[in-house]
Design a protein around this motif. Structure first.
Motif, PDB file in Angstrom:
ATOM      1  N   ASP A  70      -5.428   0.104   3.746  1.00 44.73           N
ATOM      2  CA  ASP A  70      -4.528  -0.441   4.765  1.00 44.73           C
ATOM      3  C   ASP A  70      -5.018  -1.785   5.315  1.00 44.73           C
ATOM      4  O   ASP A  70      -4.383  -2.379   6.182  1.00 44.73           O
ATOM      5  CB  ASP A  70      -4.296   0.573   5.882  1.00 44.73           C
TER       6      ASP A  70
ATOM      7  N   GLU B  33       1.312   1.052  13.447  1.00 40.25           N
ATOM      8  CA  GLU B  33       0.312   0.263  14.165  1.00 40.25           C
ATOM      9  C   GLU B  33       0.204  -1.166  13.654  1.00 40.25           C
ATOM     10  O   GLU B  33      -0.160  -2.074  14.410  1.00 40.25           O
ATOM     11  CB  GLU B  33      -1.060   0.958  14.075  1.00 40.25           C
TER      12      GLU B  33
ATOM     13  N   THR C  28       0.122  -4.240   4.303  1.00 35.41           N
ATOM     14  CA  THR C  28       0.585  -2.946   3.783  1.00 35.41           C
ATOM     15  C   THR C  28       1.316  -2.295   4.962  1.00 35.41           C
ATOM     16  O   THR C  28       0.802  -1.393   5.598  1.00 35.41           O
ATOM     17  CB  THR C  28      -0.618  -2.087   3.346  1.00 35.41           C
TER      18      THR C  28
ATOM     19  N   ASP D 128      -6.208   3.944   8.203  1.00 39.61           N
ATOM     20  CA  ASP D 128      -5.031   4.318   8.983  1.00 39.61           C
ATOM     21  C   ASP D 128      -4.848   5.833   8.944  1.00 39.61           C
ATOM     22  O   ASP D 128      -4.291   6.371   7.990  1.00 39.61           O
ATOM     23  CB  ASP D 128      -3.787   3.605   8.423  1.00 39.61           C
TER      24      ASP D 128
ATOM     25  N   LYS E 253      -3.015  -8.049   7.628  1.00 35.04           N
ATOM     26  CA  LYS E 253      -3.227  -6.774   8.346  1.00 35.04           C
ATOM     27  C   LYS E 253      -4.561  -6.175   7.928  1.00 35.04           C
ATOM     28  O   LYS E 253      -4.773  -5.869   6.757  1.00 35.04           O
ATOM     29  CB  LYS E 253      -2.081  -5.800   8.029  1.00 35.04           C
TER      30      LYS E 253
HETATM   31 ZN    ZN Z   1      -0.968   1.080   8.486  1.00 34.83          ZN
END
Ligand code: ZN
Ligand code: BES
Ligand code: ZN
Length: 460
Positions: free
Chosen positions: A250, A311, A336, A232, A227
């Protein structure tokens, strides 16, 4: 500067690593002056304690307490705990550790010397360790430097770690190891059918993108997915300030898989590696995606966005779909992904999910032997109903507050259909306060355990 051992030299200082049980005998075998010195200093060999013995030309020798089996259980890198307080010098380690433990402790020493100095000069660790023998010291250096890469990427704030910067960092690494790289950016994500990556990232000035790195010509296929949310904010369902405070991390999943990829490539593992990173910034703007928008994923499943702060699973879903189209031997995603993971196991332990019991067991055993704690959580299928709203196939943010890390993992699993073995890690990626070899800041989790498990898992 890469983390490395010193080459052997005549002027090295003997450094004794002493179990609490062995310390008294060791002291008895020293000269009378030295015995007095050790006793005056109250040296008992307790964990992390150091004894610096003076000589006519500076330090004659030194010792670090290795505690006992019970005190060692409370930490992970025990040599590092003492090594940081040694004076400047090059030390050769005198120990009774088995190779497995020596490997861990040597990694710890190198990681204790890690500094994040991009924005401010930091004092280096004064002590250097002579390349340990009886273990693979080059593997140890590769592991430490992979971890340092992960930490650097996480520690760099979003102002210098945008999706563009994350792509540049990946390209740098690809170049060093002759890996090929393909990046799909901005509108091209829509043309090539990665709608959810585009939707999440479109509100940022740094365009969303999917980074695709390939390395290795033969061997089993391993696909790592990380990710890469460079910041974020939570999007329109904005995070409160306190929750947003750490969100430069993030992209910790991306940082972790890049660190792991570094370890794999630097040690020339006989595998075909693919690293996929959806890199986006979850921003607020007039064109940001909204709560209740319904997205159609690459796979065709529709997703109702009930919180724009969930997201990660959206961008990962399209990425997993691509990975799964290739049917590799193993897909591992790291992210995360949820605050719920941190509530369940805290910042130290990396929770992971897999339906493959052998894979799980191999990972757990490896994690135990390399001081990289992980814990299995279940893909509990009965909770599937929690991620099913009635007007779309999936809900990205189930209400009720139950099992948030499990429902997020189940959401991801929906996108794996061809690949036999899938494993997902919901990591925290951040060390909240200084600990031996783990400075406060970005940190890799699970990567050393995965690296150690790969030979067994992929039958290398
Ligand atoms: Zn996130
Ligand atoms: N990046 C966060 C998860 C996170 C928060 C990880 C804090 C580590 C520490 C993620 O995008 C997120 O905000 N998830 C939400 C999902 C929820 C809205 C369903 C969460 O966990 O609260
Ligand atoms: Zn979020």
């Amino acid at each position: 500067m890469p983390l490395s051992f010193a080459d052997s030299t005549k002027n090295s200082i003997s450094l004794y690593l002493l179990d609490e049980d062995a310390a008294a005998d060791w002291i008895k075998n020293q000269t009378e002056d030295m015995q007095n010195w050790a006793n005056t200093n109250g040296f008992t060999g307790s964990l992390g304690q150091t004894l610096i013995c003076p000589g006519s030309h500076g330090i004659s020798m030194a010792a670090i307490g290795y505690g006992n089996a019970i005190s060692r259980k409370r930490g992970r890198f025990h040599l590092a705990a003492g090594a940081v307080s040694l004076p400047k010098g090059i030390y050769s380690l005198n120990h009774t550790l088995d190779p497995e433990r020596l490997t861990v402790e040597s990694i710890g020493w190198l990681l204790a010397s890690y500094r994040f100095d991009r924005y401010k000069k930091q004092k280096p660790m004064p002590a250097k360790l002579i390349r340990p023998i009886g273990v693979d010291s080059e593997l140890i250096e590769a592991i430490a430097n992979g971890e340092a890469l992960t930490r650097n990427l996480i520690n760099t704030p979003a102002s210098d770690m945008s999706p563009t910067d994350l792509e540049a960092a990946t390209r740098d690494m690809a170049k060093n190891y002759d890996a090929s790289i393909n990046v799909i950016t901005g509108g091209a994500l829509l043309e090539q059918n990665f709608p959810m990556i585009h939707t999440v990232g479109r509100a940022s000035d740094s365009a969303p993108r999917l980074i695709d790195l390939k390395w290795g010509k033969t061997g089993p296929k391993l696909t790592l997915i990380g990710k890469g949310v460079c910041f974020d904010t939570g999007g329109l369902n904005l995070k409160p300030g306190t929750s947003m405070g750490l969100m430069k991390k993030d992209m910790g999943g991306a940082a972790a898989v890049l660190g792991l990829a570094y370890m794999i490539m630097a040690t020339d593992m006989p595998i075909q590696l693919r690293v996929l990173i959806p890199a986006v910034e979850n921003s607020v703007s007039n064109n940001a995606f909204r709560p209740q928008d319904i997205l159609t994923s690459r796979k065709g499943l529709t997703v109702e966005v009930n919180n724009t702060d969930a997201e990660g699973r959206l961008i990962l879903a399209d990425t997993i779909t691509l990975a799964d189209e290739d049917d590799p031997d193993l897909i591992i995603s790291m992210a995360t992904l949820t605050g719920a993971a941190r509530v369940a196991v805290g910042p130290d332990i990396a929770p992971y999910f897999t339906d493959d019991a052998d894979l799980s067991e191999a990972l757990y055993q490896a994690s135990q032997s390399c001081a990289d704690p992980v814990w299995r959580l279940p893909f509990h299928t009965p909770y599937e109903t929690m991620i099913e709203p009635n007007i779309a196939d999936l809900d990205n943010a189930p209400k009720g507050g139950f099992a948030g890390t499990i429902t997020a993992a189940l959401f991801l699993r929906r996108f794996v259909t061809n690949t036999q073995r899938y494993m997902h890690f919901d990591i925290y990626g951040w060390q909240p306060s200084d600990a031996p070899a783990r400075k406060k800041g970005g940190v890799g989790q699970g990567t050393r355990a995965i690296l150690a498990a790969l030979p067994k898992v992929l039958k290398l």
